[in-house]
Design a protein around this motif. Structure first.
Motif, PDB file in Angstrom:
ATOM      1  N   THR A  90       0.820  -1.219   0.000  1.00 14.89           N
ATOM      2  CA  THR A  90       0.000   0.000   0.000  1.00 14.89           C
ATOM      3  C   THR A  90       0.853   1.267   0.000  1.00 14.89           C
ATOM      4  O   THR A  90       0.406   2.304  -0.498  1.00 14.89           O
ATOM      5  N   SER A  91       2.069   1.212   0.533  1.00 13.06           N
ATOM      6  CA  SER A  91       2.923   2.407   0.456  1.00 13.06           C
ATOM      7  C   SER A  91       3.105   2.796  -1.012  1.00 13.06           C
ATOM      8  O   SER A  91       2.995   3.978  -1.373  1.00 13.06           O
ATOM      9  N   ASP A 104      -6.980   5.053   1.542  1.00 11.78           N
ATOM     10  CA  ASP A 104      -5.943   4.131   1.995  1.00 11.78           C
ATOM     11  C   ASP A 104      -6.664   3.025   2.765  1.00 11.78           C
ATOM     12  O   ASP A 104      -7.056   3.203   3.914  1.00 11.78           O
ATOM     13  N   ALA A 108      -5.325  -0.080   3.265  1.00 13.31           N
ATOM     14  CA  ALA A 108      -4.260  -1.093   3.347  1.00 13.31           C
ATOM     15  C   ALA A 108      -4.789  -2.423   3.874  1.00 13.31           C
ATOM     16  O   ALA A 108      -4.715  -3.451   3.207  1.00 13.31           O
ATOM     17  N   ASP A 148      -4.001  -4.047   0.451  1.00 10.63           N
ATOM     18  CA  ASP A 148      -3.030  -5.151   0.451  1.00 10.63           C
ATOM     19  C   ASP A 148      -3.752  -6.485   0.558  1.00 10.63           C
ATOM     20  O   ASP A 148      -4.420  -6.740   1.572  1.00 10.63           O
ATOM     21  N   HIS A 207      -1.990  -8.964   0.962  1.00 11.55           N
ATOM     22  CA  HIS A 207      -1.096  -9.706   1.868  1.00 11.55           C
ATOM     23  C   HIS A 207      -1.398  -9.437   3.347  1.00 11.55           C
ATOM     24  O   HIS A 207      -0.704  -9.973   4.211  1.00 11.55           O
ATOM     25  N   LYS A 208      -2.396  -8.618   3.638  1.00 10.22           N
ATOM     26  CA  LYS A 208      -2.760  -8.421   5.046  1.00 10.22           C
ATOM     27  C   LYS A 208      -4.003  -9.287   5.334  1.00 10.22           C
ATOM     28  O   LYS A 208      -3.873 -10.490   5.460  1.00 10.22           O
TER      29      LYS A 208
HETATM   30  C1  LIG Z   1      -3.237   2.174   7.022  1.00  6.11           C
HETATM   31  C2  LIG Z   1      -1.973   1.729   6.360  1.00  6.11           C
HETATM   32  N1  LIG Z   1      -1.550   2.357   5.252  1.00  6.11           N
HETATM   33  C3  LIG Z   1      -0.438   1.996   4.614  1.00  6.11           C
HETATM   34  C4  LIG Z   1       0.337   0.952   5.070  1.00  6.11           C
HETATM   35  C5  LIG Z   1       1.569   0.570   4.329  1.00  6.11           C
HETATM   36  O1  LIG Z   1       1.333  -0.637   3.658  1.00  6.11           O
HETATM   37  P1  LIG Z   1       2.526  -1.548   3.147  1.00  6.11           P
HETATM   38  O2  LIG Z   1       3.244  -1.984   4.385  1.00  6.11           O
HETATM   39  O3  LIG Z   1       1.876  -2.689   2.432  1.00  6.11           O
HETATM   40  O4  LIG Z   1       3.379  -0.721   2.254  1.00  6.11           O
HETATM   41  C6  LIG Z   1      -0.054   0.270   6.230  1.00  6.11           C
HETATM   42  C7  LIG Z   1       0.763  -0.813   6.777  1.00  6.11           C
HETATM   43  O5  LIG Z   1       0.474  -1.419   7.768  1.00  6.11           O
HETATM   44  C8  LIG Z   1      -1.239   0.653   6.890  1.00  6.11           C
HETATM   45  O6  LIG Z   1      -1.672   0.033   7.993  1.00  6.11           O
END
Ligand SMILES: Cc1ncc(COP(=O)(O)O)c(C=O)c1O
Length: 468
Positions: free
Chosen positions: A125-126, A248, A250, A277, A279-280
Motif C-alpha cells: 500500500t505504500s 488508503d 491497506a 493489500d 497480503h494483510k
Molecule cells: C493504514 C496503512 N496504510 C499503509 C500501510 C503501508 O502498507 P505496506 O506496508 O503494504 O506498504 C499500512 C501498513 O500497515 C497501513 O496500515
C-alpha cells in the motif's frame, strides 16, 4: 523442501513466534561473494538452520505486531508455480496477464467500481498510495506536467488526510515533488476519524490563500487503532470541491468481504482510487499490494509512455493494447496475481470475509479480557481488529516497552507498540487466520507475568541487543 515447509506451517505453534538472532547466525550472511557453487543440499541446510528459525514470525498465530498477514499454504504453492513459470507481467500477450486482469475485475466487483476502472498489483500500500498521489497530481496539473515538471501551479497544490493516517502518505507527497508541508493533517475525533468540519475549514482556508486543493486521502482502517473515516462525508466534500478522493484501505478495505463490516466502509464505492493489500487481511503471502483507479484513462495518463522497443502489435506475443507497464512505474513485474487468484478461488470471498470478521471478534475478546483485568488499561476504542492497552504501573511507558521486548524474546507473542496521547501502548493487531482464543489468553497471561516482573524491577532498562 515442500514437505518441510508444509510441516513448518502445520506445526508453527510448536515454535517461538520470534527469537533473538545469535551473532553466529548473522555471520552466515556476511560472507564473501561465492565464486564457486555449492551443493544444493548444503545451501538448503543453511536455509533450514539459519534462515527459517529466524524469520519475522508472522506465520505464527501469536504474531500481532504492526499489520502483518499470515499467508497460507495455498498461496505458497501458487508462489512456487509462479516462480516455475517465471512470467514477466510488464506486458505482452499471455494468460498470466489475463489472471491479473481477472483480479482487477474481481476487485472492481468488490467495491462496485465501473467497467472502465483499472488496477494493478504493486509491492504494497505504500507504493499504491504513492501511485495514487501521482495519478491525482497528473489529473490536477494535466498530462504535459509529465514533461515540464510541476511548475508554479504544482507548487500550489495541497492535499488532505487525517492526523491518524499512515506516514507513507506524507512520504508520497515528498516523492511526488509536492512536499509533505503541502499535506494538511486534519484533526481527528476521539474515535480517530477525520474531523469533517475541520477538513472543510482547512480546504476553504487554503482556497482563500490562493492554494489549489487537489486530493483528500481517507483512511479505511488507521494503522494505530483501525479507525475508518466517514468515507461518505469525505466523498461528498470531494465531489463538491472537485478533489480527487483516494482511500488508503491497506488492511481495512478488504473488510468489504464481510457482511458485518461492509456497512462501515460505506462511501468507499465513491472513491477515485483505493489502495489495499491482499497480503494483510486477504491472507495472500507477501507481497500483494493493489491499486484500483475508477477512471482508467486518468491512470494511464500518469504512467503510459511509448517506446519503440515496447511497440504493441495486433497479433503475436507483442499483442494486447494495454499492458500493465502503462499503469505504473515498473516494466518487469512478477506474477503476484497467481497467489491472489489461488487464494480467492480456493477459499472464496465468503470464507475470507468470515476470517476477517473473526479477527475482529478476537479483538473484542481481547478488549473484554483487558477491561476485566484491573492491572490492565484499555487505551483506545476497538474499531476493528486492533487493541491498544497497557499494564498499569508507575513509569508505565518504560514498563510496557520492556513487556513488549520480553514478549518478543520469550517467543510467546509478538505485539508491537505505539504512542497514543503521549502514552506508550501495547498494540495487538489480529490479522492472521491462525490466531485463536488461546493465543489471546497466552498474550494476556504473559503481559501480566512480565508486567509484574518489570514493575518490580525499575533498575533494569531495555538496552540494544541485551536480553532481559
Ligand atoms: C493504514 C496503512 N496504510 C499503509 C500501510 C503501508 O502498507 P505496506 O506496508 O503494504 O506498504 C499500512 C501498513 O500497515 C497501513 O496500515
Amino acid at each position: 523442501m515442500l514437505d518441510d515447509m508444509f510441516d513448518y506451517i502445520a506445526n508453527i505453534r510448536e515454535r517461538p513466534v520470534w527469537q533473538p538472532i545469535p551473532d553466529v547466525v548473522r555471520e552466515q550472511f556476511r560472507r564473501d561473494l561465492p565464486r564457486e557453487g555449492s551443493d544444493l543440499d548444503h545451501v538448503y541446510r543453511t536455509f533450514t538452520d539459519f534462515i527459517a528459525p529466524y524469520a519475522t514470525g508472522n506465520v505464527h498465530p501469536g504474531f500481532m505486531g504492526w499489520v502483518h498477514g499470515g499467508g497460507s499454504a495455498v498461496g505458497m504453492l501458487a508462489e512456487m508455480l509462479a516462480a516455475g513459470l517465471n512470467a514477466n507481467l510488464g506486458g505482452r500477450d499471455h494468460i498470466p496477464i489475463e489472471v491479473e486482469r481477472q483480479i482487477v475485475k474481481w476487485t472492481r466487483q468488490m467495491f462496485g467500481f465501473p467497467a472502465g476502472a483499472s488496477g494493478l498489483f504493486v509491492t504494497g500500500t505504500s507504493m499504491a498510495n504513492l501511485m495514487a498521489v501521482l495519478v491525482a497530481r497528473t489529473a490536477a496539473l494535466g498530462k504535459p506536467m509529465r514533461q515540464r515538471g510541476i511548475g508554479d501551479h504544482g507548487a500550489a497544490l495541497t492535499a488532505y488526510t487525517s492526523r491518524a493516517a499512515h506516514g507513507c502518505i506524507a512520504k508520497a507527497m515528498e516523492i511526488a515533488g509536492l512536499g509533505s508541508d503541502a499535506l494538511r493533517c486534519i484533526e481527528v475525533y476521539r474515535s480517530h476519524r477525520i474531523d469533517i468540519a475541520a477538513l472543510r475549514q482547512q480546504i476553504a482556508r487554503d482556497c482563500e490563500l490562493g492554494l489549489k486543493p487537489f486530493l483528500v486521502v481517507g483512511s479505511a482502517g488507521t494503522v494505530d487503532i483501525g479507525a475508518i473515516d466517514d468515507l461518505r462525508a469525505v466523498a461528498a466534500i470531494c465531489r463538491e470541491q472537485q478533489l480527487w478522493f483516494h482511500v488508503d484501505g491497506a488492511f481495512g478495505a478488504l473488510g468489504i468481504l464481510s457482511p458485518v463490516l461492509a456497512p462501515r466502509l460505506d462511501g468507499i464505492e465513491q472513491a477515485d482510487s483505493i489502495a489495499l493489500d491482499f497480503h494483510k487481511w486477504g491472507q495472500v503471502p507477501y507481497d500483494a499490494g493493489f491499486l484500483l483507479v475508477r477512471d482508467g484513462e486518468r491512470h494511464r495518463d500518469a504512467f503510459a509512455a511509448p517506446a519503440a522497443y515496447l511497440r504493441r502489435e495486433t497479433r503475436g506475443l507483442a499483442a494486447g493494447a494495454e499492458w500493465p507497464c502503462d499503469l505504473g512505474p515498473d516494466l518487469s513485474r512478477g506474477f503476484r496475481a497467481l497467489k491472489t487468484w489461488f487464494t480467492l478461488k480456493t477459499y472464496g470471498t465468503e470464507k475470507l470475509g468470515a476470517i476477517i470478521a473473526r479477527s475482529c471478534e478476537l479483538a473484542t475478546y481481547l478488549k473484554a479480557r483487558v477491561l476485566a483485568e484491573p492491572r490492565l488499561e484499555l487505551l483506545a476504542p476497538v474499531n476493528l481488529n486492533i487493541v491498544c492497552f497497557r499494564y498499569r504501573a508507575g513509569d508505565a511507558d518504560r514498563v510496557n516497552r520492556e513487556i513488549v521486548v520480553s514478549l518478543h524474546e520469550s517467543g510467546i507473542a509478538a505485539p508491537s507498540t505505539t504512542v497514543l496521547d503521549g502514552r506508550l501502548a501495547i498494540r495487538a493487531a489480529i490479522v492472521n487466520h491462525r490466531t485463536d482464543v488461546c493465543d489471546i489468553d497466552a498474550l494476556i497471561a504473559a503481559v501480566l507475568e512480565f508486567g509484574a516482573r518489570r514493575a518490580e524491577d525499575p533498575g533494569r532498562r531495555v538496552a540494544a541487543g541485551a536480553a532481559i
